[in-house]
Design a protein around this motif. Structure first.
Motif, PDB file in Angstrom:
ATOM      1  N   LEU A 178       0.839  -1.207   0.000  1.00 56.24           N
ATOM      2  CA  LEU A 178       0.000   0.000   0.000  1.00 56.24           C
ATOM      3  C   LEU A 178       0.872   1.256   0.000  1.00 56.24           C
ATOM      4  CD1 LEU A 178      -2.791  -0.998   2.558  1.00 56.24           C
ATOM      5  CD2 LEU A 178      -3.072  -0.623   0.099  1.00 56.24           C
ATOM      6  N   PHE A 179       1.948   1.227   0.779  1.00 57.42           N
ATOM      7  CA  PHE A 179       2.859   2.368   0.829  1.00 57.42           C
ATOM      8  C   PHE A 179       3.546   2.571  -0.521  1.00 57.42           C
ATOM      9  CE2 PHE A 179       7.013   4.305   2.229  1.00 57.42           C
ATOM     10  CZ  PHE A 179       6.470   5.526   2.592  1.00 57.42           C
ATOM     11  N   SER A 180       3.892   1.467  -1.176  1.00 54.56           N
ATOM     12  CA  SER A 180       4.505   1.546  -2.502  1.00 54.56           C
ATOM     13  C   SER A 180       3.542   2.148  -3.517  1.00 54.56           C
ATOM     14  CB  SER A 180       4.921   0.153  -2.976  1.00 54.56           C
ATOM     15  OG  SER A 180       6.050  -0.292  -2.273  1.00 54.56           O
ATOM     16  N   ALA A 181       2.268   1.748  -3.405  1.00 57.24           N
ATOM     17  CA  ALA A 181       1.254   2.302  -4.305  1.00 57.24           C
ATOM     18  C   ALA A 181       1.145   3.811  -4.097  1.00 57.24           C
ATOM     19  CB  ALA A 181      -0.092   1.627  -4.046  1.00 57.24           C
ATOM     20  N   LEU A 182       1.252   4.234  -2.834  1.00 55.88           N
ATOM     21  CA  LEU A 182       1.190   5.663  -2.515  1.00 55.88           C
ATOM     22  C   LEU A 182       2.375   6.417  -3.117  1.00 55.88           C
ATOM     23  CD1 LEU A 182      -0.043   8.067  -0.969  1.00 55.88           C
ATOM     24  CD2 LEU A 182       1.292   7.343   1.028  1.00 55.88           C
ATOM     25  N   THR A 183       3.586   5.888  -2.934  1.00 52.59           N
ATOM     26  CA  THR A 183       4.773   6.574  -3.461  1.00 52.59           C
ATOM     27  C   THR A 183       4.789   6.535  -4.994  1.00 52.59           C
ATOM     28  OG1 THR A 183       6.103   4.544  -3.204  1.00 52.59           O
ATOM     29  CG2 THR A 183       6.163   6.158  -1.400  1.00 52.59           C
ATOM     30  N   ALA A 184       4.251   5.465  -5.576  1.00 50.90           N
ATOM     31  CA  ALA A 184       4.149   5.398  -7.037  1.00 50.90           C
ATOM     32  C   ALA A 184       3.197   6.473  -7.543  1.00 50.90           C
ATOM     33  CB  ALA A 184       3.660   4.016  -7.476  1.00 50.90           C
ATOM     34  N   GLY A 185       2.089   6.662  -6.807  1.00 48.63           N
ATOM     35  CA  GLY A 185       1.132   7.705  -7.161  1.00 48.63           C
ATOM     36  C   GLY A 185       1.736   9.093  -7.063  1.00 48.63           C
ATOM     37  N   VAL A 186       2.575   9.301  -6.044  1.00 49.88           N
ATOM     38  CA  VAL A 186       3.251  10.591  -5.875  1.00 49.88           C
ATOM     39  C   VAL A 186       4.182  10.849  -7.052  1.00 49.88           C
ATOM     40  CG1 VAL A 186       4.949  11.856  -4.493  1.00 49.88           C
ATOM     41  CG2 VAL A 186       3.090  10.606  -3.361  1.00 49.88           C
ATOM     42  N   ALA A 187       4.943   9.821  -7.436  1.00 51.24           N
ATOM     43  CA  ALA A 187       5.870   9.963  -8.561  1.00 51.24           C
ATOM     44  C   ALA A 187       5.121  10.246  -9.860  1.00 51.24           C
ATOM     45  CB  ALA A 187       6.709   8.693  -8.708  1.00 51.24           C
ATOM     46  N   MET A 188       3.963   9.604 -10.040  1.00 55.15           N
ATOM     47  CA  MET A 188       3.160   9.821 -11.242  1.00 55.15           C
ATOM     48  C   MET A 188       2.621  11.246 -11.284  1.00 55.15           C
ATOM     49  SD  MET A 188       1.073   6.202 -11.474  1.00 55.15           S
ATOM     50  CE  MET A 188       0.226   6.617 -13.008  1.00 55.15           C
TER      51      MET A 188
ATOM     52  N   GLY B 295      14.519  -1.581  11.730  1.00 59.42           N
ATOM     53  CA  GLY B 295      14.289  -2.412  10.556  1.00 59.42           C
ATOM     54  C   GLY B 295      12.941  -2.149   9.910  1.00 59.42           C
ATOM     55  N   ILE B 296      11.965  -1.790  10.721  1.00 58.83           N
ATOM     56  CA  ILE B 296      10.633  -1.486  10.189  1.00 58.83           C
ATOM     57  C   ILE B 296      10.690  -0.243   9.310  1.00 58.83           C
ATOM     58  CG2 ILE B 296       8.267  -0.825  10.801  1.00 58.83           C
ATOM     59  CD1 ILE B 296       8.592  -2.440  13.373  1.00 58.83           C
ATOM     60  N   PHE B 297      11.383   0.782   9.804  1.00 55.98           N
ATOM     61  CA  PHE B 297      11.520   2.022   9.024  1.00 55.98           C
ATOM     62  C   PHE B 297      12.353   1.778   7.768  1.00 55.98           C
ATOM     63  CE2 PHE B 297      10.815   3.395  13.424  1.00 55.98           C
ATOM     64  CZ  PHE B 297       9.736   4.262  13.247  1.00 55.98           C
ATOM     65  N   ALA B 298      13.381   0.937   7.882  1.00 58.80           N
ATOM     66  CA  ALA B 298      14.214   0.621   6.722  1.00 58.80           C
ATOM     67  C   ALA B 298      13.408  -0.131   5.662  1.00 58.80           C
ATOM     68  CB  ALA B 298      15.416  -0.225   7.156  1.00 58.80           C
ATOM     69  N   THR B 299      12.522  -0.997   6.121  1.00 58.23           N
ATOM     70  CA  THR B 299      11.679  -1.768   5.195  1.00 58.23           C
ATOM     71  C   THR B 299      10.727  -0.843   4.445  1.00 58.23           C
ATOM     72  OG1 THR B 299      11.779  -3.724   6.617  1.00 58.23           O
ATOM     73  CG2 THR B 299       9.999  -3.642   5.006  1.00 58.23           C
ATOM     74  N   PHE B 300      10.132   0.092   5.144  1.00 60.87           N
ATOM     75  CA  PHE B 300       9.239   1.054   4.489  1.00 60.87           C
ATOM     76  C   PHE B 300      10.027   1.982   3.564  1.00 60.87           C
ATOM     77  CE2 PHE B 300       5.999  -0.052   7.672  1.00 60.87           C
ATOM     78  CZ  PHE B 300       4.879  -0.098   6.856  1.00 60.87           C
ATOM     79  N   ALA B 301      11.254   2.336   3.955  1.00 61.90           N
ATOM     80  CA  ALA B 301      12.088   3.187   3.098  1.00 61.90           C
ATOM     81  C   ALA B 301      12.410   2.459   1.796  1.00 61.90           C
ATOM     82  CB  ALA B 301      13.380   3.564   3.831  1.00 61.90           C
ATOM     83  N   PHE B 302      12.768   1.189   1.911  1.00 65.53           N
ATOM     84  CA  PHE B 302      13.102   0.400   0.721  1.00 65.53           C
ATOM     85  C   PHE B 302      11.893   0.239  -0.199  1.00 65.53           C
ATOM     86  CE2 PHE B 302      12.930  -3.904  -1.157  1.00 65.53           C
ATOM     87  CZ  PHE B 302      13.933  -3.751  -2.115  1.00 65.53           C
ATOM     88  N   THR B 303      10.770  -0.198   0.359  1.00 71.52           N
ATOM     89  CA  THR B 303       9.586  -0.439  -0.468  1.00 71.52           C
ATOM     90  C   THR B 303       8.997   0.868  -1.005  1.00 71.52           C
ATOM     91  OG1 THR B 303       8.212  -0.518   1.551  1.00 71.52           O
ATOM     92  CG2 THR B 303       9.010  -2.611   0.671  1.00 71.52           C
ATOM     93  N   GLY B 304       9.120   1.943  -0.223  1.00 72.95           N
ATOM     94  CA  GLY B 304       8.656   3.237  -0.705  1.00 72.95           C
ATOM     95  C   GLY B 304       9.495   3.722  -1.877  1.00 72.95           C
ATOM     96  N   PHE B 305      10.801   3.517  -1.773  1.00 76.85           N
ATOM     97  CA  PHE B 305      11.709   3.895  -2.861  1.00 76.85           C
ATOM     98  C   PHE B 305      11.390   3.086  -4.118  1.00 76.85           C
ATOM     99  CE2 PHE B 305      15.638   2.953  -5.230  1.00 76.85           C
ATOM    100  CZ  PHE B 305      16.026   4.232  -5.595  1.00 76.85           C
ATOM    101  N   MET B 306      11.187   1.780  -3.961  1.00 79.78           N
ATOM    102  CA  MET B 306      10.890   0.927  -5.110  1.00 79.78           C
ATOM    103  C   MET B 306       9.554   1.322  -5.740  1.00 79.78           C
ATOM    104  SD  MET B 306      13.582  -0.812  -5.315  1.00 79.78           S
ATOM    105  CE  MET B 306      13.143  -1.982  -6.597  1.00 79.78           C
ATOM    106  N   GLY B 307       8.588   1.690  -4.909  1.00 85.78           N
ATOM    107  CA  GLY B 307       7.302   2.143  -5.426  1.00 85.78           C
ATOM    108  C   GLY B 307       7.461   3.427  -6.216  1.00 85.78           C
ATOM    109  N   PHE B 308       8.312   4.314  -5.722  1.00 85.14           N
ATOM    110  CA  PHE B 308       8.561   5.592  -6.401  1.00 85.14           C
ATOM    111  C   PHE B 308       9.152   5.363  -7.791  1.00 85.14           C
ATOM    112  CE2 PHE B 308      10.721   9.638  -7.208  1.00 85.14           C
ATOM    113  CZ  PHE B 308       9.747  10.549  -6.811  1.00 85.14           C
ATOM    114  N   THR B 309      10.004   4.341  -7.916  1.00 85.89           N
ATOM    115  CA  THR B 309      10.626   4.051  -9.209  1.00 85.89           C
ATOM    116  C   THR B 309       9.623   3.491 -10.219  1.00 85.89           C
ATOM    117  OG1 THR B 309      11.275   1.763  -8.636  1.00 85.89           O
ATOM    118  CG2 THR B 309      12.820   3.535  -8.073  1.00 85.89           C
ATOM    119  N   ILE B 310       8.509   2.945  -9.731  1.00 89.78           N
ATOM    120  CA  ILE B 310       7.490   2.399 -10.638  1.00 89.78           C
ATOM    121  C   ILE B 310       6.669   3.520 -11.267  1.00 89.78           C
ATOM    122  CG2 ILE B 310       5.374   1.000 -10.755  1.00 89.78           C
ATOM    123  CD1 ILE B 310       6.490  -0.834  -8.690  1.00 89.78           C
ATOM    124  N   GLY B 311       6.551   4.652 -10.570  1.00 91.36           N
ATOM    125  CA  GLY B 311       5.733   5.766 -11.051  1.00 91.36           C
ATOM    126  C   GLY B 311       6.001   6.159 -12.485  1.00 91.36           C
ATOM    127  N   PRO B 312       7.269   6.441 -12.862  1.00 93.15           N
ATOM    128  CA  PRO B 312       7.562   6.813 -14.250  1.00 93.15           C
ATOM    129  C   PRO B 312       7.203   5.706 -15.248  1.00 93.15           C
ATOM    130  CG  PRO B 312       9.396   7.370 -12.805  1.00 93.15           C
ATOM    131  CD  PRO B 312       8.444   6.547 -11.994  1.00 93.15           C
TER     132      PRO B 312
END
Length: 223
Positions: A35-45, A77-94
């Motif tokens: 869900l967080f990745s979907a959010l960051t992907a939406g932001v990037a879009m 580790g929880i914050f690192a996991t969200f940072a990683f998945t958020g970053f990967m979601g952001f890369t999907i946006g473009p």
């Protein structure tokens, strides 16, 4: 003898509870990170971000993944996991923006998303219901990762569209095997850290979605 049997029964029950806890926490964390990745992907879009440089992408992805592994046994580790998945979601946006600009782009994205979800659910069900040990896939995954990375680099350097298509198909198979392997590891006690399990499954879902999107896009362009 009775005490020994009771102890074995207690140990089995304890392992079972521990496994269920890791499995529950993994799927809960996986749902939140998706869900967080979907959010960051939406932001990037919405920002109209262009495709990220491949080297920046690799450094960011592997750097954050390393951070997850270093902090997996702590709250950080929880914050690192969200940072990683958020970053990967952001890369999907473009990537999504590029596909959405096509006449049938929305259909392609939803089809790839649906196929990814159904495949993940099906493979997870196979591992959970059969409780088969898929640890034998470890050698295949190791060799497959090397072959796919080399093939991907060759496709990029020499701009071979046919090889790029084969790499996408290979990543779908690789991701499928990885899902079976990781789920089996959790069930049989080979993976006891839910954050590491979450990242592993997330990467498999990410690779499968991107690869299916590429395959569907290629098939659509031929129509």
């Amino acid at each position: 003898m009775a005490n020994s049997s009771w102890q074995v029964s207690q140990d089995t029950a304890s392992r079972s509870l521990s496994t269920h806890k890791v499995l529950r926490n993994t799927y809960m964390m996986l749902a939140l990170t998706l869900l967080f990745s979907a959010l960051t992907a939406g932001v990037a879009m919405s920002m109209g971000v262009g495709r990220m440089n491949i080297f920046v992408l690799l450094i960011g992805a592997y750097g954050l993944m390393f951070l997850v592994h270093k902090t997996a046994n702590s709250t950080a580790g929880i914050f690192a996991t969200f940072a990683f998945t958020g970053f990967m979601g952001f890369t999907i946006g473009p990537v999504l923006n590029a596909y959405m600009s096509l006449p049938n782009g929305a259909q392609l994205v939803m089809t790839a998303l649906g196929m990814t979800g159904i495949t993940f659910a099906g493979l997870s069900a196979v591992a959970l219901v059969t409780r088969k040990d898929f640890s034998f896939l470890s050698n295949f995954l190791f060799a497959g990762a090397i072959v796919l990375i080399l093939a991907m680099l060759a496709a990029m350097i020499f701009n071979i569209s046919g090889l790029a298509l084969a790499v996408s198909a290979g990543f779908v198979l690789f991701a499928s095997a990885a899902i079976l392997f990781e789920t089996s590891q959790i069930i049989h006690g080979g993976q006891t850290n839910y954050l590491l399990a979450t990242v592993s499954l997330y990467v498999s879902i990410y690779n499968m979605f991107i690869s299916l999107l590429a395959l569907l896009g290629f098939a659509s362009s031929d129509d």
